[in-house]
Design an enzyme around this catalytic site. Sequence first.
Site, PDB file in Angstrom:
ATOM      1  CG  HIS A  16      -1.969  -1.016   1.237  1.00  0.00           C
ATOM      2  ND1 HIS A  16      -2.863  -1.181   0.198  1.00  0.00           N
ATOM      3  CD2 HIS A  16      -2.266  -1.977   2.156  1.00  0.00           C
ATOM      4  CE1 HIS A  16      -3.664  -2.213   0.481  1.00  0.00           C
ATOM      5  NE2 HIS A  16      -3.324  -2.715   1.655  1.00  0.00           N
ATOM      6  CG  ASP A  59      -2.789  -8.372   0.796  1.00  0.00           C
ATOM      7  OD1 ASP A  59      -2.057  -8.689   1.754  1.00  0.00           O
ATOM      8  OD2 ASP A  59      -3.809  -7.666   0.922  1.00  0.00           O
ATOM      9  CG  HIS A  80      -6.491  -5.320   1.804  1.00  0.00           C
ATOM     10  ND1 HIS A  80      -5.928  -6.199   2.706  1.00  0.00           N
ATOM     11  CD2 HIS A  80      -7.629  -4.873   2.355  1.00  0.00           C
ATOM     12  CE1 HIS A  80      -6.713  -6.284   3.775  1.00  0.00           C
ATOM     13  NE2 HIS A  80      -7.760  -5.489   3.593  1.00  0.00           N
ATOM     14  CG  ASP A 125      -4.882 -10.123   3.418  1.00  0.00           C
ATOM     15  OD1 ASP A 125      -4.617 -10.601   2.298  1.00  0.00           O
ATOM     16  OD2 ASP A 125      -4.611  -8.942   3.732  1.00  0.00           O
TER      17      ASP A 125
HETATM   18 ZN   LIG Z   1      -4.062  -7.218   2.812  1.00  0.00          ZN
END
Ligand SMILES: [Zn+2]
Length: 317
Positions: free
Chosen positions: A130, A167, A169, A254
């Site tokens: 991120h 991931d 996200h 995740d």
């Molecule tokens: Zn994540």
Amino acid sequence: MTLHKTIGLVSSDVYLEHVSPGGHPERPERLCAIIRYLKERGSWNHLKHIPPVAATIDHILAVHTQQHIDRVLNVCERGDGLLDEGDTFAVPKSFQVALLASGGVIDAIDAVLGKKVDSAFCAVRPPGHHAERDRAMGFCLFNNVAIGARYAQQEHDLARVAILDWDVHHGNGTQHIFDQDPSVYYISLHQYPFYPGTGAREERGIGKGEGFTLNFPLPAGTGETRYLQAFTEEIVPTLESFNPGLLLISAGFDAHKDDPLGGMKLTKDSYAKMTDLVKDIAPVVSALEGGYNLEALARCTDSHLNALSRKSSNRLD
Ligand SMILES: [Zn+2]
């Protein structure tokens, strides 16, 4: 007769010194759980251990701005904790730990491209995907995988590097760092709509980089079948035709069904299957991103490493 490939593991107790405030999901116990499980399963003894060395500021500057580095350093030195709107913490030691996380990915790349190991996994934190060029975000200070990609290009003369991000996200930081660059192909599968909000299918890169970003925004509740379909129908052919000299995996776990932050339905076996589908396309270096159920995280990591270490049944080498 060798049945198993040699897998490198980057780990260090220093990664535990980036200490989270109470109750934060991105906590040192994540790495402890992985290492404990690898030791219990016996995988630990088959890994080639790679001690990490901190990245230099020049390595970080290949991706991030000097202002970003200064801001992270200042927040760490003040010891007052928050870099983002509340979810990205830092303690005085965090700056050095973050340099060691990026450095760990660099060391794994040296080991893989130097043919000391066949592939490598970096059990590092803080995570990276991120982190934007000029901004810490989503538990991430420096973008470890992006820094690794640039390092591989600059120090190992690789023309093309691919980054696969599974991931749960979207890796907004990695996408934005490379979205105008046709030499780094970024592919992400992620829950959508979800944090951080980016990663729509239409985001395919910008300018010269158009066509070198590929997003799979997937609804909450997506399971293995849809993930594997994306791999066989698009990701594998795309990677094969791009023909990278290195495949970096932003390996968050995740999207596991038991993860407290994600809403997907993958199992530990799903990570082995995804690994199997891409591991022979190019040398692989994967780096830990998310994964917040400690038991699932440990099992998924072991499953991923076992898949990396197995020789493919359909290839003779
Ligand atoms: Zn994540």
